[in-house]
Design a protein around this motif. Structure first.
Motif, PDB file in Angstrom:
ATOM      1  N   VAL A 100     169.090  85.139  42.150  1.00  0.00           N
ATOM      2  CA  VAL A 100     169.791  85.501  40.920  1.00  0.00           C
ATOM      3  C   VAL A 100     169.200  86.793  40.375  1.00  0.00           C
ATOM      4  O   VAL A 100     167.980  86.960  40.324  1.00  0.00           O
ATOM      5  N   GLU A 101     170.068  87.717  39.984  1.00  0.00           N
ATOM      6  CA  GLU A 101     169.637  88.963  39.338  1.00  0.00           C
ATOM      7  C   GLU A 101     169.370  88.651  37.866  1.00  0.00           C
ATOM      8  O   GLU A 101     170.295  88.416  37.086  1.00  0.00           O
ATOM      9  N   LEU A 102     168.086  88.633  37.464  1.00  0.00           N
ATOM     10  CA  LEU A 102     167.710  88.253  36.102  1.00  0.00           C
ATOM     11  C   LEU A 102     167.371  89.491  35.279  1.00  0.00           C
ATOM     12  O   LEU A 102     166.589  90.341  35.702  1.00  0.00           O
ATOM     13  N   THR A 103     167.943  89.562  34.092  1.00  0.00           N
ATOM     14  CA  THR A 103     167.623  90.615  33.129  1.00  0.00           C
ATOM     15  C   THR A 103     167.023  89.963  31.899  1.00  0.00           C
ATOM     16  O   THR A 103     167.627  89.060  31.321  1.00  0.00           O
ATOM     17  N   VAL A 104     165.826  90.375  31.512  1.00  0.00           N
ATOM     18  CA  VAL A 104     165.165  89.850  30.313  1.00  0.00           C
ATOM     19  C   VAL A 104     165.337  90.877  29.203  1.00  0.00           C
ATOM     20  O   VAL A 104     164.865  92.013  29.315  1.00  0.00           O
ATOM     21  N   LEU A 105     166.022  90.499  28.139  1.00  0.00           N
ATOM     22  CA  LEU A 105     166.309  91.407  27.030  1.00  0.00           C
ATOM     23  C   LEU A 105     165.157  91.358  26.032  1.00  0.00           C
ATOM     24  O   LEU A 105     165.050  90.418  25.234  1.00  0.00           O
ATOM     25  N   ARG A 106     164.309  92.356  26.050  1.00  0.00           N
ATOM     26  CA  ARG A 106     163.150  92.392  25.162  1.00  0.00           C
ATOM     27  C   ARG A 106     163.397  93.244  23.920  1.00  0.00           C
ATOM     28  O   ARG A 106     162.550  93.300  23.035  1.00  0.00           O
ATOM     29  N   GLU A 107     164.533  93.916  23.855  1.00  0.00           N
ATOM     30  CA  GLU A 107     164.867  94.735  22.693  1.00  0.00           C
ATOM     31  C   GLU A 107     165.357  93.848  21.548  1.00  0.00           C
ATOM     32  O   GLU A 107     165.944  92.791  21.787  1.00  0.00           O
ATOM     33  N   ALA A 112     172.867  79.069  37.783  1.00  0.00           N
ATOM     34  CA  ALA A 112     173.054  79.325  39.210  1.00  0.00           C
ATOM     35  C   ALA A 112     173.967  78.271  39.842  1.00  0.00           C
ATOM     36  O   ALA A 112     174.821  78.592  40.678  1.00  0.00           O
ATOM     37  N   LYS A 113     173.800  77.026  39.406  1.00  0.00           N
ATOM     38  CA  LYS A 113     174.632  75.941  39.916  1.00  0.00           C
ATOM     39  C   LYS A 113     176.095  76.161  39.564  1.00  0.00           C
ATOM     40  O   LYS A 113     177.005  75.767  40.314  1.00  0.00           O
ATOM     41  N   ALA A 114     176.326  76.800  38.392  1.00  0.00           N
ATOM     42  CA  ALA A 114     177.700  77.083  37.958  1.00  0.00           C
ATOM     43  C   ALA A 114     178.272  78.319  38.636  1.00  0.00           C
ATOM     44  O   ALA A 114     179.401  78.727  38.338  1.00  0.00           O
ATOM     45  N   GLY A 115     177.494  78.949  39.541  1.00  0.00           N
ATOM     46  CA  GLY A 115     177.997  80.062  40.321  1.00  0.00           C
ATOM     47  C   GLY A 115     177.674  81.440  39.795  1.00  0.00           C
ATOM     48  O   GLY A 115     178.225  82.435  40.280  1.00  0.00           O
ATOM     49  N   LEU A 157     161.731  74.701  30.653  1.00  0.00           N
ATOM     50  CA  LEU A 157     163.059  74.572  30.045  1.00  0.00           C
ATOM     51  C   LEU A 157     163.923  75.786  30.374  1.00  0.00           C
ATOM     52  O   LEU A 157     165.112  75.650  30.704  1.00  0.00           O
ATOM     53  N   HIS A 158     163.326  76.969  30.335  1.00  0.00           N
ATOM     54  CA  HIS A 158     164.061  78.182  30.691  1.00  0.00           C
ATOM     55  C   HIS A 158     164.481  78.151  32.163  1.00  0.00           C
ATOM     56  O   HIS A 158     165.592  78.590  32.507  1.00  0.00           O
ATOM     57  N   VAL A 159     163.611  77.644  33.013  1.00  0.00           N
ATOM     58  CA  VAL A 159     163.943  77.549  34.438  1.00  0.00           C
ATOM     59  C   VAL A 159     165.109  76.593  34.646  1.00  0.00           C
ATOM     60  O   VAL A 159     166.010  76.859  35.456  1.00  0.00           O
ATOM     61  N   ARG A 160     165.117  75.497  33.911  1.00  0.00           N
ATOM     62  CA  ARG A 160     166.226  74.550  34.013  1.00  0.00           C
ATOM     63  C   ARG A 160     167.550  75.203  33.600  1.00  0.00           C
ATOM     64  O   ARG A 160     168.597  74.953  34.201  1.00  0.00           O
ATOM     65  N   MET A 161     167.503  76.051  32.558  1.00  0.00           N
ATOM     66  CA  MET A 161     168.698  76.786  32.150  1.00  0.00           C
ATOM     67  C   MET A 161     169.173  77.701  33.272  1.00  0.00           C
ATOM     68  O   MET A 161     170.373  77.779  33.567  1.00  0.00           O
ATOM     69  N   LEU A 162     168.226  78.387  33.880  1.00  0.00           N
ATOM     70  CA  LEU A 162     168.559  79.311  34.965  1.00  0.00           C
ATOM     71  C   LEU A 162     169.169  78.559  36.144  1.00  0.00           C
ATOM     72  O   LEU A 162     170.172  79.007  36.731  1.00  0.00           O
ATOM     73  N   CYS A 163     168.598  77.434  36.502  1.00  0.00           N
ATOM     74  CA  CYS A 163     169.125  76.630  37.612  1.00  0.00           C
ATOM     75  C   CYS A 163     170.540  76.150  37.312  1.00  0.00           C
ATOM     76  O   CYS A 163     171.402  76.123  38.203  1.00  0.00           O
ATOM     77  N   GLU A 213     173.316  70.843  33.005  1.00  0.00           N
ATOM     78  CA  GLU A 213     172.794  70.376  34.284  1.00  0.00           C
ATOM     79  C   GLU A 213     173.729  69.379  34.969  1.00  0.00           C
ATOM     80  O   GLU A 213     173.510  69.021  36.120  1.00  0.00           O
ATOM     81  N   ASP A 214     174.779  68.946  34.238  1.00  0.00           N
ATOM     82  CA  ASP A 214     175.744  68.030  34.838  1.00  0.00           C
ATOM     83  C   ASP A 214     176.821  68.768  35.626  1.00  0.00           C
ATOM     84  O   ASP A 214     177.622  68.146  36.314  1.00  0.00           O
ATOM     85  N   GLY A 215     176.876  70.093  35.497  1.00  0.00           N
ATOM     86  CA  GLY A 215     177.889  70.854  36.229  1.00  0.00           C
ATOM     87  C   GLY A 215     178.830  71.587  35.298  1.00  0.00           C
ATOM     88  O   GLY A 215     178.873  71.330  34.097  1.00  0.00           O
ATOM     89  N   PRO A 216     179.636  72.490  35.833  1.00  0.00           N
ATOM     90  CA  PRO A 216     180.470  73.378  35.011  1.00  0.00           C
ATOM     91  C   PRO A 216     181.839  72.839  34.633  1.00  0.00           C
ATOM     92  O   PRO A 216     182.653  73.577  34.106  1.00  0.00           O
ATOM     93  N   SER A 217     182.132  71.585  34.868  1.00  0.00           N
ATOM     94  CA  SER A 217     183.499  71.101  34.696  1.00  0.00           C
ATOM     95  C   SER A 217     183.908  70.934  33.240  1.00  0.00           C
ATOM     96  O   SER A 217     185.095  70.932  32.932  1.00  0.00           O
ATOM     97  N   ASP A 218     182.950  70.812  32.333  1.00  0.00           N
ATOM     98  CA  ASP A 218     183.322  70.454  30.959  1.00  0.00           C
ATOM     99  C   ASP A 218     182.592  71.307  29.927  1.00  0.00           C
ATOM    100  O   ASP A 218     182.205  70.814  28.882  1.00  0.00           O
ATOM    101  N   PHE A 219     182.405  72.588  30.189  1.00  0.00           N
ATOM    102  CA  PHE A 219     181.720  73.427  29.224  1.00  0.00           C
ATOM    103  C   PHE A 219     182.586  73.593  27.976  1.00  0.00           C
ATOM    104  O   PHE A 219     183.792  73.799  28.058  1.00  0.00           O
TER     105      PHE A 219
END
Length: 455
Positions: A276-283, A244-247, A235-241, A352-358
């Motif tokens: 993608v430059e990923l930062t994981v916030l563990r604080e 990335a798809k949204a630029g 699920l986290h990977v899907r969020m990341l994708c 996952e449908d794209g950035p047109s209607d956030f």
């Protein structure tokens, strides 16, 4: 009057302070205010207590003292322990003695009254008025468990954040408890104050180059048994994708404070593959601090309340991932997570449908107008015995609902409640009879099923 405020998270404490500053708990000079912190994580001993987290010092001044519920009930777990009815008076004396409360009257403000430690505290102070405050989307859903009459009559009100103006909570309404919205201005101000200290921790984690422009919100779905750990990673990977798809080439992932500390690195591997430059916030930094300091262009999550605070408080575009899968899988139907899932699925666009209607803000009157009948219908189907007065309203709406809303309801439940969308009575009876015959025919001479999949 002594006021005991029980909080388990930073966000809960911020909600309480916002309510206090909004004047919802009376003038300071008339009350002695005690904040009681607790940690209901599976292993609270390895976590950071609320009163030691960054930003808490900005809240401490609103209280005369701070106490730890975990320390008081040790070695019991605060999420599992509650007193027996006959021992409750003894425990009240113990609390009063340990915290020097004397014989003064006590008023309680707590989170979910359906679970411990709130339920335990309400049992211990059996004569005290109770104020329930809800800091998430669950407040819009029905009460999960039955509240004893002696306790329900003491609940004065439900205090909630007005994340979706116009949408009224169902929580505790079957007991005639009124709901009061906490104004947005005080809660945003409190969150910003807390964020001043959390900002330093955040700055240490965020890279100077290619700063994150998208934020992914993790939850603790596998810990709740809603999905497996591998599925949550996916699920986290899907969020990341989707980001990335949204630029977005700089992304920050914020795990939930109660989520397991270790992940298998799937997200990091996917980030490298997507460049993608990923930062994981563990604080231990609030999501709202991230929103205020980072000012991201997009926030993606599953059904976290922080999705709505990002949109309502900070005007950040938000989107969802994975809600449809969880709606199909979550059991039983009356699971309290169903309402947050329903609200996020219905109100927010699919990332996952794209950035047109956030979505940018849930304050549009059309959002509440769309959600009100849906949430009331789902709430009734979850707890029909607690809200019999909603039946006619729900039946009328279901008879005209859009086909796009079908996935919010189980056909079997609609059939059992004899609501539109279920099977016709005759068809339901014939199907039940057919299943019974098939099950009996599948049993061998010893009475046990020989074809379990048929039964």
């Amino acid at each position: 009057m002594i006021q005991l405020f029980f909080s388990a998270t930073q966000y809960a404490a911020a909600t309480v302070v916002a309510a206090i500053r909004a004047g919802l708990f009376g003038p300071r000079e008339d009350h002695r205010r005690v904040l009681v912190v607790s940690d209901t994580a599976a292993v609270p001993e390895v976590g950071t207590p609320l009163d030691r987290m960054a930003g808490f010092e900005r809240l401490r001044s609103e209280f005369d003292e701070v106490r730890s519920w975990n320390e008081f009930v040790f070695p019991h777990h605060p999420g599992a322990w509650s007193p027996t009815a006959q021992d409750a008076p003894m425990w009240e004396k113990a609390v009063r003695l340990a915290w020097d409360l004397g014989d003064e009257p006590v008023e309680i403000a707590c989170e979910s009254i359906q679970a411990n430690p709130s339920r335990a505290v309400a049992d211990i102070f059996a004569d005290s008025p109770v104020h329930v405050y809800a800091d998430g989307l669950m407040s819009y859903g029905p009460t999960r468990n039955r509240i004893p009459h002696g306790m329900s009559t003491r609940i004065d009100r439900v205090l909630h954040l007005d994340l979706i103006p116009g949408l009224e909570p169902l929580l505790l309404t079957e007991y005639g408890v009124r709901s009061v919205a906490i104004p947005n201005e005080p809660i945003v101000a409190v969150l910003n104050e807390m964020g001043e200290q959390g900002a330093a921790l955040l700055a240490e984690c965020v890279p100077d180059l290619n700063r994150p422009t998208a934020v992914l919100l993790g939850q603790y779905l596998s810990a709740l048994g809603l999905v497996s750990r591998e599925e949550e990673e996916e699920l986290h990977v899907r969020m990341l994708c989707a980001a990335a798809k949204a630029g977005h080439t700089g992304v920050l992932f914020k795990p939930h404070p109660s989520a397991p500390a270790a992940y298998d690195g799937t997200l990091e591997t996917a980030a490298r593959e997507l460049s993608v430059e990923l930062t994981v916030l563990r604080e231990p930094v609030l999501a709202e601090t991230v929103f205020a300091q980072l000012k991201p262009e997009l926030v993606i999550g599953c059904f976290s309340t922080a999705l709505m605070t990002a949109a309502a408080f900070y005007g950040i575009p938000v989107a969802r991932v994975g809600t449809r899968t969880l709606l199909d899988r979550i059991t039983p139907y009356e699971n309290s997570n169903r309402i947050p899932l329903t609200i996020v699925d219905a109100a927010l666009p699919d990332a996952e449908d794209g950035p047109s209607d956030f979505m940018r803000s849930p304050t549009d009157p059309g959002v509440a107008e769309r959600l009100t009948p849906l949430v009331r219908a789902v709430g009734y189907c979850m707890q029909p015995r607690k809200h019999p007065g909603l039946r006619d309203e729900v039946a009328a709406w279901l008879s005209t609902r859009s086909a796009a809303d079908a996935h919010y309801f189980e056909r079997r439940r609609l059939t059992g409640l004899r609501l539109p969308g279920g099977r016709p009575p005759g068809q339901a009876l014939w199907k039940r009879a057919a299943c019974t015959v098939i099950a009996r025919l599948s049993r061998g001479p010893n009475g046990f099923s020989t074809r379990r999949w048929i039964a």
